[in-house]
Design a protein around this motif. Structure first.
Motif, PDB file in Angstrom:
ATOM      1  N   GLU A 171      -2.788  -3.308  -2.105  1.00  0.00           N
ATOM      2  CA  GLU A 171      -2.254  -4.615  -1.685  1.00  0.00           C
ATOM      3  C   GLU A 171      -3.253  -5.744  -1.848  1.00  0.00           C
ATOM      4  O   GLU A 171      -2.877  -6.888  -2.067  1.00  0.00           O
ATOM      5  N   ASP A 218       0.840  -1.193   0.000  1.00  0.00           N
ATOM      6  CA  ASP A 218       0.000   0.000   0.000  1.00  0.00           C
ATOM      7  C   ASP A 218       0.876   1.244   0.000  1.00  0.00           C
ATOM      8  O   ASP A 218       1.745   1.414   0.857  1.00  0.00           O
ATOM      9  N   THR A 270      -7.004  -1.105  -0.522  1.00  0.00           N
ATOM     10  CA  THR A 270      -5.689  -0.604  -0.916  1.00  0.00           C
ATOM     11  C   THR A 270      -5.173  -1.410  -2.095  1.00  0.00           C
ATOM     12  O   THR A 270      -5.747  -2.441  -2.476  1.00  0.00           O
TER      13      THR A 270
END
Length: 802
Positions: free
Chosen positions: A683, A376, A681
């Motif tokens: 990720e 992130d 995010t």
């Protein structure tokens, strides 16, 4: 003319780290330009401290990667040490809030795998026998920390990079930068480079290089002093006795650090009133230079350090280092794409350049190579500041950040410098009605409403003075109706014949039907969530998109890049339009008194209409982030005050109130709604985030779609909504989730839900088979947690659809 794939401007630890990591990633024709010699500017005079202590997992990983690089990887590659001293480090305190902060960071580190030890005063004395422990409550120990020789580390990376084909041009100052025929032309006195990519890694000169690139780089050089002592008897005696090197010690309350330097010590103070330097341009002749000592500015801090470590007073001052380091408005580095320009990147602005440099180069090299960051990026993304981050703002925030280098990081922290830059047209009305304001992306917005004028929010890890007012706001929304100023939203318009095609291919969801509203997520090439747009399809050739305030530059870049090849026009309307939220079961009754539009059969949930309200043309969106019947009313700024006061007056017979961002956060958690930037995010994928219902993959091609589907295996994470055992502290973010003694997850957001009476948290479980026996560790307190299979408030959306 010399062609290059990448030109990196700046030969400090950050730029050289990027050169090293790009070469390692297989890039060729990578050139680094340095106006003097490597490390000149800030790197060469750094104290070289390296830590794992961080409040954010991405920042922590930058720092941990740097340690691994300096300690293990570079020595193995070069056959020479980088001067890394694995001495460990500690932070000590006499402040109860600081102990809460230490417990929070220790909890995060338990999940990330860099465990930190909470210390008693006695343990402090054991680890650092030269420190006095009188008055201390405790501390935290970072066993894998240490310090490195900045020049040796930078030189080692340069050596490996050059051996791999990287090119370094010393004494090659950049004189001009321009964009021509899709390439970057970078002029130096000796040659001009034509590059596909340009990276601003200029550190002290980052702002100036940014101006050459046509971008705003909000960083400021600030002078930092540290002093090196002669031989200190207590240290010398330990060396003779064969004792290990003393750990680095920091006292955040007194604002200093001390580390061992051979038989002496280094003392680094951070004064509250920072001294900025060369804000508008660094002297051309500046290189490996220092300022004259100015110890009078930090004399009181030196005295405090000597009181804590008395033997400091026994070593005379050998030298004083007083040189510039760069600060951004939040003290985090600027890493990632430059806003609004093609193939331009930032890797600059780090006040902890050596500490973060090794990891920062890895981070950006991955981003440039794979089209997405490895973690992130929001805490470091160079686009987290906009044009509003002007000279006065960056100076005020740099001074503040330097003075709060060791400040306590509270979960709802609102720092005072650089405020009032972006004001909604409703700002004064909000203040008059008791709003306690917060700041987001330069905007002022109401966090909560107080009955007492002049109130400020408590700074605490526990329930603050806004807890009861926010609960009342939530109940007002659920029982009657409430108004909110939502003008901070980022707002974009898409027009043209290809509007539907453009939106159909933008993200994981299809474009909504005409007159309807949908949620679309643009993904990274790796399948992570890059942007979240609320898409209102006004008609087939006109769509209105809103997104998070902090995403304005990021999202406009996403739209701009995606628009290539489509016959559409984009416009950023963020500053042009105001947004008023009217939410609650009586919202329709209030609105009906001011409009002739059919708000029932002709205005279902998730629809958009352009109507007149109180004589004002309004783009009305029937959508609610708080789980109630309601509308967002989007109007030109000039009409906002009239519309708001009309709604307020019409709402008085119905008991209308107001609500702020804190109440909205609590209510959206009661609905299990995910928030971009915390829960969503780059990720994690939409399917991992529990939003697989917003993915429509069949017969559609969109960036990251295949990668997202490929990440649905056993290693996929799983976001869950947790009901947490009540206690004195409500969850916020970065608390670990344990099953027994095993860390299995991490909280991304949390709050107390007043409408349900439940303490709630959204968390990712990295083992999705885990379903029972869960507990959160909130500042060291163990709190049982159970997974909720449905939102605890109106799970069937009856209230939303009423």
């Amino acid at each position: 003319m010399t062609d290059a794939q990448v030109v990196i401007v700046g030969g400090g630890v950050m730029g050289v780290s990027l050169l090293y990591h790009l070469v390692k990633a297989g890039w060729r024709d990578v050139v680094l330009l340095e106006k003097n010699d490597l490390t000149h500017g800030s790197t060469w005079h750094a104290a070289g401290l390296c830590t794992h202590f961080a409040h954010n997992p991405t920042i922590q990983e930058l720092r941990a990667t740097s340690v691994r690089l300096y300690r293990d990887i570079l020595p193995a590659q070069t056959g020479q040490e980088c001067g890394f001293h694995a001495c460990g480090a500690m932070r000590i305190t006499r402040n109860p809030d600081r102990m809460d902060e230490f417990a929070h960071v220790a909890g995060l580190s338990a999940f990330t795998g860099y465990p930190l030890e909470i210390l008693t005063p006695e343990r402090v004395a054991e680890l650092h026998p030269l420190a006095q422990i009188e008055g201390l409550l405790g501390g935290i120990f970072e066993p894998d920390d240490g310090h490195v020789d900045p020049t040796l580390a930078t030189t080692a990376m340069a050596q490996v990079a050059v051996q791999g084909g990287g090119v370094i041009r010393r004494y090659s100052p950049v004189q001009a930068i321009r964009r021509e025929a899709g390439k970057w032309l970078v002029e130096t006195p000796k040659e001009t480079f034509r590059a596909c990519h340009i990276v601003n890694a200029a550190g002290t000169w980052g702002y100036e290089i940014g101006r050459m690139m046509g971008i705003n780089v909000p960083s400021v050089p600030v002078l930092h002093q540290y002093l090196v002592t002669d031989t200190v008897p207590g240290v010398a005696e330990r060396i003779v006795a064969g004792a290990p090197e003393l750990p680095i010690i920091r006292d955040p309350e007194e604002s200093w650090y001390v580390r061992q330097e051979r038989e002496g010590l280094i003392l680094g103070p951070y004064e509250k009133d920072a001294q900025v330097w060369s804000v508008d341009g660094v002297p051309p002749e500046f290189g490996a230079d220092l300022m004259p000592p100015d110890l009078d500015r930090v004399e009181h801090i030196i005295e405090a350090a000597m009181a804590r470590i008395p033997t400091l007073a026994n070593g005379g001052v050998k030298s004083v280092i007083n040189g510039p380091i760069t600060f951004t408005p939040d003290a985090n580095p600027l890493i990632g794409p430059a806003h609004g320009v093609e193939d331009a990147w930032l890797l600059t602005g780090s006040s902890m350049g050596v500490m973060e440099g090794g990891g920062a180069g890895w981070f950006l090299a991955h981003w440039m190579t794979h089209g997405a960051p490895p973690m992130d990026a929001l805490a470091v993304d160079s686009r987290r500041f906009g044009r509003w981050a002007d000279r006065d703002f960056r100076v005020a925030k740099a001074v503040e950040c330097f003075g709060l280098q060791f400040g306590v990081h509270y979960p709802h922290e609102e720092r005072p410098a650089g405020r009032g830059l972006r004001l909604s047209p409703l700002h004064d009305l909000m203040i008059a009605r008791g709003a306690v304001m917060g700041a987001v992306h330069g905007w002022e917005r109401p966090n909560w409403f107080s009955d007492t004028s002049g109130v400020v929010a408590d700074e605490t890890f526990r329930r603050a003075n806004w807890f009861e007012p926010v609960a009342r706001e939530c109940l007002k929304v659920s029982e009657a109706a409430a108004l909110s100023d939502l003008s901070v939203f980022s707002k974009f318009e898409v027009t043209g014949p290809d509007t539907r095609e453009f939106l159909d291919s933008l993200g994981a969801n299809r474009a909504p039907a005409e007159g309807r509203i949908g949620l679309t997520h643009a993904l990274t090439p790796a399948g992570g969530v890059l942007s979240e747009f609320t898409v209102a399809m006004v008609n087939e050739t006109f769509a209105y998109l809103t997104s998070a305030a902090a995403a304005e530059e990021i999202d406009y870049d996403v739209l701009r890049v995606h628009a290539q090849g489509f016959d559409v026009d984009l416009s950023n309307r963020t500053d042009d339009l105001a947004v008023i939220g009217l939410m609650g079961p009586k919202a329709r009754q209030i609105l009906e008194t001011l409009t002739e539009a059919d708000l029932q059969s002709e205005f279902p949930w998730l629809s958009v209409r352009e109507i007149d309200v109180a004589g004002v043309p309004v783009r009305a969106l029937r959508v609610s982030y708080v789980g109630e019947l309601g509308w967002e009313l989007h109007v030109p700024r000039a009409h906002a005050v009239h519309l708001f006061t009309a709604l307020e007056e019409a709402g008085k017979p119905f008991g209308v109130g107001f609500y702020g961002a804190y109440a909205a956060n609590a209510m959206r958690l009661e609905k299990g709604y995910r928030a971009w930037g915390s829960d969503l995010t780059t990720e994690r994928t939409l399917t991992e985030s529990g939003l697989g219902n917003l993915v429509h993959h069949a017969a559609r091609d969109f960036t990251g779609g295949a990668a997202m589907l490929a990440r649905q295996g056993d290693k996929a994470w799983d976001m869950v909504l947790l009901e947490v055992e009540a206690g004195a502290i409500d969850p916020f973010y970065s608390h670990p989730v344990f099953q027994g003694q095993r860390p299995v997850g991490i909280v991304t957001s949390g709050a107390y839900g007043p409408r349900t009476g439940k303490v709630l948290a959204l968390a990712y479980l990295r083992d999705k088979t885990v379903r029972t026996g869960l507990a959160l560790r909130i500042l060291g307190q163990v709190r049982k947690a159970n997974i909720l299979d449905a939102a605890p408030y109106d799970p069937d959306n009856v209230r939303l659809k009423s």
